[in-house]
Design an enzyme around this catalytic site. Structure first.
Site, PDB file in Angstrom:
ATOM      1  N   ARG A 128      45.731  28.919  49.921  1.00  0.00           N
ATOM      2  CA  ARG A 128      45.051  30.209  49.776  1.00  0.00           C
ATOM      3  C   ARG A 128      44.269  30.489  51.065  1.00  0.00           C
ATOM      4  O   ARG A 128      43.042  30.525  51.071  1.00  0.00           O
ATOM      5  CB  ARG A 128      44.115  30.145  48.595  1.00  0.00           C
ATOM      6  CG  ARG A 128      44.558  30.526  47.182  1.00  0.00           C
ATOM      7  CD  ARG A 128      45.906  30.593  46.749  1.00  0.00           C
ATOM      8  NE  ARG A 128      46.265  31.785  46.007  1.00  0.00           N
ATOM      9  CZ  ARG A 128      45.924  32.046  44.756  1.00  0.00           C
ATOM     10  NH1 ARG A 128      45.171  31.237  44.088  1.00  0.00           N
ATOM     11  NH2 ARG A 128      46.335  33.149  44.166  1.00  0.00           N
ATOM     12  N   GLN A 133      48.606  34.514  53.399  1.00  0.00           N
ATOM     13  CA  GLN A 133      48.429  35.536  52.367  1.00  0.00           C
ATOM     14  C   GLN A 133      49.726  36.280  52.043  1.00  0.00           C
ATOM     15  O   GLN A 133      49.981  36.600  50.894  1.00  0.00           O
ATOM     16  CB  GLN A 133      47.362  36.533  52.833  1.00  0.00           C
ATOM     17  CG  GLN A 133      46.348  36.807  51.767  1.00  0.00           C
ATOM     18  CD  GLN A 133      45.062  37.387  52.338  1.00  0.00           C
ATOM     19  OE1 GLN A 133      44.971  37.671  53.534  1.00  0.00           O
ATOM     20  NE2 GLN A 133      44.075  37.565  51.500  1.00  0.00           N
ATOM     21  N   ASP A 136      51.882  34.463  49.443  1.00  0.00           N
ATOM     22  CA  ASP A 136      51.182  34.009  48.243  1.00  0.00           C
ATOM     23  C   ASP A 136      51.763  34.647  46.975  1.00  0.00           C
ATOM     24  O   ASP A 136      51.325  35.710  46.535  1.00  0.00           O
ATOM     25  CB  ASP A 136      49.691  34.355  48.417  1.00  0.00           C
ATOM     26  CG  ASP A 136      48.832  33.831  47.296  1.00  0.00           C
ATOM     27  OD1 ASP A 136      49.384  33.355  46.288  1.00  0.00           O
ATOM     28  OD2 ASP A 136      47.609  33.907  47.421  1.00  0.00           O
ATOM     29  N   SER A 139      49.373  35.368  43.933  1.00  0.00           N
ATOM     30  CA  SER A 139      48.590  36.602  44.005  1.00  0.00           C
ATOM     31  C   SER A 139      49.451  37.812  43.651  1.00  0.00           C
ATOM     32  O   SER A 139      49.034  38.673  42.883  1.00  0.00           O
ATOM     33  CB  SER A 139      48.023  36.809  45.411  1.00  0.00           C
ATOM     34  OG  SER A 139      46.975  35.913  45.618  1.00  0.00           O
ATOM     35  N   TYR A 235      39.100  27.628  44.085  1.00  0.00           N
ATOM     36  CA  TYR A 235      39.420  27.639  42.658  1.00  0.00           C
ATOM     37  C   TYR A 235      38.222  27.146  41.849  1.00  0.00           C
ATOM     38  O   TYR A 235      37.346  26.463  42.377  1.00  0.00           O
ATOM     39  CB  TYR A 235      40.604  26.703  42.365  1.00  0.00           C
ATOM     40  CG  TYR A 235      41.939  27.246  42.792  1.00  0.00           C
ATOM     41  CD1 TYR A 235      42.543  28.268  42.083  1.00  0.00           C
ATOM     42  CD2 TYR A 235      42.592  26.723  43.897  1.00  0.00           C
ATOM     43  CE1 TYR A 235      43.782  28.758  42.470  1.00  0.00           C
ATOM     44  CE2 TYR A 235      43.831  27.201  44.285  1.00  0.00           C
ATOM     45  CZ  TYR A 235      44.421  28.222  43.562  1.00  0.00           C
ATOM     46  OH  TYR A 235      45.643  28.704  43.944  1.00  0.00           O
TER      47      TYR A 235
HETATM   48  P1  NAD Z   1      43.116  31.356  38.858  1.00  0.00           P
HETATM   49  O1  NAD Z   1      44.296  32.065  38.296  1.00  0.00           O
HETATM   50  O2  NAD Z   1      43.205  29.903  39.155  1.00  0.00           O
HETATM   51  O3  NAD Z   1      41.868  31.562  37.848  1.00  0.00           O
HETATM   52  C1  NAD Z   1      41.446  32.851  37.460  1.00  0.00           C
HETATM   53  C2  NAD Z   1      39.946  32.904  37.428  1.00  0.00           C
HETATM   54  O4  NAD Z   1      39.453  32.150  36.313  1.00  0.00           O
HETATM   55  C3  NAD Z   1      39.251  32.307  38.655  1.00  0.00           C
HETATM   56  O5  NAD Z   1      38.519  33.324  39.308  1.00  0.00           O
HETATM   57  C4  NAD Z   1      38.360  31.219  38.080  1.00  0.00           C
HETATM   58  O6  NAD Z   1      37.111  31.117  38.747  1.00  0.00           O
HETATM   59  C5  NAD Z   1      38.181  31.679  36.648  1.00  0.00           C
HETATM   60  N1  NAD Z   1      37.734  30.625  35.717  1.00  0.00           N
HETATM   61  C6  NAD Z   1      38.149  29.340  35.629  1.00  0.00           C
HETATM   62  N2  NAD Z   1      37.482  28.693  34.645  1.00  0.00           N
HETATM   63  C7  NAD Z   1      36.640  29.591  34.087  1.00  0.00           C
HETATM   64  C8  NAD Z   1      35.710  29.544  33.030  1.00  0.00           C
HETATM   65  N3  NAD Z   1      35.482  28.414  32.343  1.00  0.00           N
HETATM   66  N4  NAD Z   1      35.020  30.664  32.740  1.00  0.00           N
HETATM   67  C9  NAD Z   1      35.236  31.825  33.435  1.00  0.00           C
HETATM   68  N5  NAD Z   1      36.088  31.944  34.441  1.00  0.00           N
HETATM   69  C10 NAD Z   1      36.811  30.827  34.770  1.00  0.00           C
HETATM   70  O7  NAD Z   1      42.559  32.120  40.138  1.00  0.00           O
HETATM   71  P2  NAD Z   1      43.316  32.954  41.254  1.00  0.00           P
HETATM   72  O8  NAD Z   1      43.421  34.355  40.854  1.00  0.00           O
HETATM   73  O9  NAD Z   1      44.559  32.238  41.591  1.00  0.00           O
HETATM   74  O10 NAD Z   1      42.270  32.863  42.465  1.00  0.00           O
HETATM   75  C11 NAD Z   1      41.649  31.634  42.810  1.00  0.00           C
HETATM   76  C12 NAD Z   1      40.843  31.762  44.082  1.00  0.00           C
HETATM   77  O11 NAD Z   1      41.682  31.913  45.207  1.00  0.00           O
HETATM   78  C13 NAD Z   1      39.896  32.963  44.129  1.00  0.00           C
HETATM   79  O12 NAD Z   1      38.752  32.566  44.834  1.00  0.00           O
HETATM   80  C14 NAD Z   1      40.649  33.971  44.934  1.00  0.00           C
HETATM   81  O13 NAD Z   1      39.806  34.941  45.528  1.00  0.00           O
HETATM   82  C15 NAD Z   1      41.259  33.051  45.957  1.00  0.00           C
HETATM   83  N6  NAD Z   1      42.423  33.634  46.603  1.00  0.00           N
HETATM   84  C16 NAD Z   1      42.493  33.562  47.963  1.00  0.00           C
HETATM   85  C17 NAD Z   1      43.608  34.085  48.610  1.00  0.00           C
HETATM   86  C18 NAD Z   1      43.726  34.002  50.099  1.00  0.00           C
HETATM   87  O14 NAD Z   1      42.756  33.873  50.785  1.00  0.00           O
HETATM   88  N7  NAD Z   1      44.934  34.028  50.612  1.00  0.00           N
HETATM   89  C19 NAD Z   1      44.623  34.667  47.883  1.00  0.00           C
HETATM   90  C20 NAD Z   1      44.511  34.710  46.492  1.00  0.00           C
HETATM   91  C21 NAD Z   1      43.398  34.161  45.855  1.00  0.00           C
END
Ligand code: NAD
Length: 386
Positions: A128, A133, A136, A139, A235
């Site tokens: 990530r 990006q 990904d 996403s 995460y």
């Molecule tokens: P994910 O699908 O793993 O999880 C979804 C959300 O659930 C997360 O925001 C997580 O904090 C939340 N979560 C987990 N346990 C929880 C709980 N007990 N109660 C409430 N919420 C809870 O997440 P994702 O969409 O794959 O994204 C993960 C991270 O990666 C984020 O910080 C996102 O911004 C980041 N990201 C970065 C890039 C990049 O820089 N290329 C791209 C995509 C995502």
């Protein structure tokens, strides 16, 4: 070198790993393209579209496996556990296989890919980071799932989303609550907001407050006094049982007032946290809707059943599975573009010619699950040995 694309075999999977508009781009990388007949059908891309773009359509799946040096799939290994056994014997030493594999949730098939001495890249493992990006897939697919979840909720709800002032009276906006402010959650909030709902969002990572507010939703804070909620990769960490219970209780008080709850909370490689116990559902108003986007990973709601919609005390609970596949054309466009960016990166880094150099490239190294007969990703190896 030849690039091969097979027809997906996972039930109701309508996406495809290559769209006709990218055939020429692969050819410019020096790759010939072969594709199994009917591979694009579910996403409404005809064999003739691939042919006129310069690909060769092969009737037999086995022929694609036999000819391709690089295989592109949407779902393979642990992401298609029932059908993987049929493809497994068709793989050969040194053959690249790239796709979704659920390597952390269902690691066993990764060992079998290693036994076949394939060069396996699991797209869930793309780091990530900004540089990756455009590769990904999580996403891209989460964006679609978040959007579609809101449409499903709107369809099931006995009320409308927007505030309406009419000569016949005023309709108040639907109250929508989104749990988890990752990619899917933020898209769900933005979509519900655009439809005129009153939207609240919550995430265990306090850093998400700004993102929730940026899509026009209200951030709900639940004090848990946990110090380390986030991994270095951004995460969420899994919470201790006691904290989770406290979270259920505090969150429950908010949830019982909602008409729509969209669940997206996940922790990679772990069961999704159980955040909506039965008592919360039983205190929600009849007619309310819960869309559980993490149904496949155990669900955020205790009553979720993956792949079906159930009703409990008048509350409908949708165990949403593979929502991206229900928007197959756009999902395939995004997925195929992510894959192309990844293959193009491997090409530029010389990894297609010398696969072992993947271990020296930051993006390829993280995504590489197996090579040379070994599972090389330490997280997968750890899961396999435990
Ligand atoms: P994910 O699908 O793993 O999880 C979804 C959300 O659930 C997360 O925001 C997580 O904090 C939340 N979560 C987990 N346990 C929880 C709980 N007990 N109660 C409430 N919420 C809870 O997440 P994702 O969409 O794959 O994204 C993960 C991270 O990666 C984020 O910080 C996102 O911004 C980041 N990201 C970065 C890039 C990049 O820089 N290329 C791209 C995509 C995502």
């Amino acid at each position: 070198m030849k690039l091969g694309v097979v027809k997906e075999t996972y039930p109701n999977e309508r996406r495809v790993a290559l769209v006709p508009s990218l055939v020429e781009s692969y050819r410019r990388l020096g790759l010939e393209v072969v594709i199994e007949a009917g591979a694009g059908q579910g996403a409404l891309f005809a064999d003739e579209d691939y042919q006129s773009a310069g690909a060769t359509v092969l009737i037999e799946r086995e022929a694609v496996f036999a000819q391709a040096d690089i295989l592109l799939t949407v779902r393979t290994a642990g992401a298609n556990p029932d059908h993987f056994a049929q493809d497994e014997p068709l793989l050969r030493e040194g053959q690249f296989i790239i796709g979704l594999m659920e390597p952390l949730f269902r690691p066993q098939p990764m060992a079998r890919l290693a036994e076949r001495e394939a060069v396996a890249f699991a797209m869930e493992l793309i780091p990530r980071i900004t540089r990756a990006q455009n590769m990904d897939v999580l996403s891209s697919m989460a964006t679609i799932a978040g959007y579609k979840a809101v449409l499903i909720a709107g369809n099931l709800l006995p009320t409308m989303f927007p505030l309406l002032m009419t000569a016949a009276g005023t309709i108040s906006p639907a109250r929508v609550f989104v749990i988890g402010a990752g990619v899917a959650g933020l898209q769900a909030m933005a979509t519900a907001k655009r439809l005129g709902a009153s939207v609240e969002g919550y995430d265990v990572r306090p850093a998400t407050r700004e993102q929730v507010e940026s899509v026009g939703a209200k951030f709900i804070e639940i004090p848990l006094q946990v110090e380390q909620v986030e991994t270095a990769g951004g995460y969420a960490r899994a919470l201790e049982e006691e904290t989770l219970r406290k979270q259920q209780e505090l969150l429950g008080e908010h949830l019982i007032r909602q008409e729509v709850v969209i669940c997206t909370a996940a922790v990679p490689g772990k069961r999704a946290p159980l955040l909506i116990p039965r008592w919360v559902v039983e205190r929600m108003r009849p007619g309310s809707v819960i869309i559980d986007l993490v149904a496949e990973w155990g669900g955020n709601c205790e009553l979720t059943q993956p792949g079906t919609t159930i009703e409990h005390n008048g509350v409908q609970i949708v165990g949403a599975v593979n929502l991206a596949s229900t928007v197959p054309t756009d999902a395939s466009l995004l997925y195929a573009r992510n894959l192309f960016n990844f293959v193009s990166h491997l090409h530029k880094a010389g990894i297609l010619e010398k696969p072992e150099t993947a271990l020296e490239d930051p993006i390829a190294k993280e995504t590489l699950a197996a090579i040379g007969g070994k599972v090389v990703n330490s997280r997968i190896a750890e899961l396999l040995s435990s």
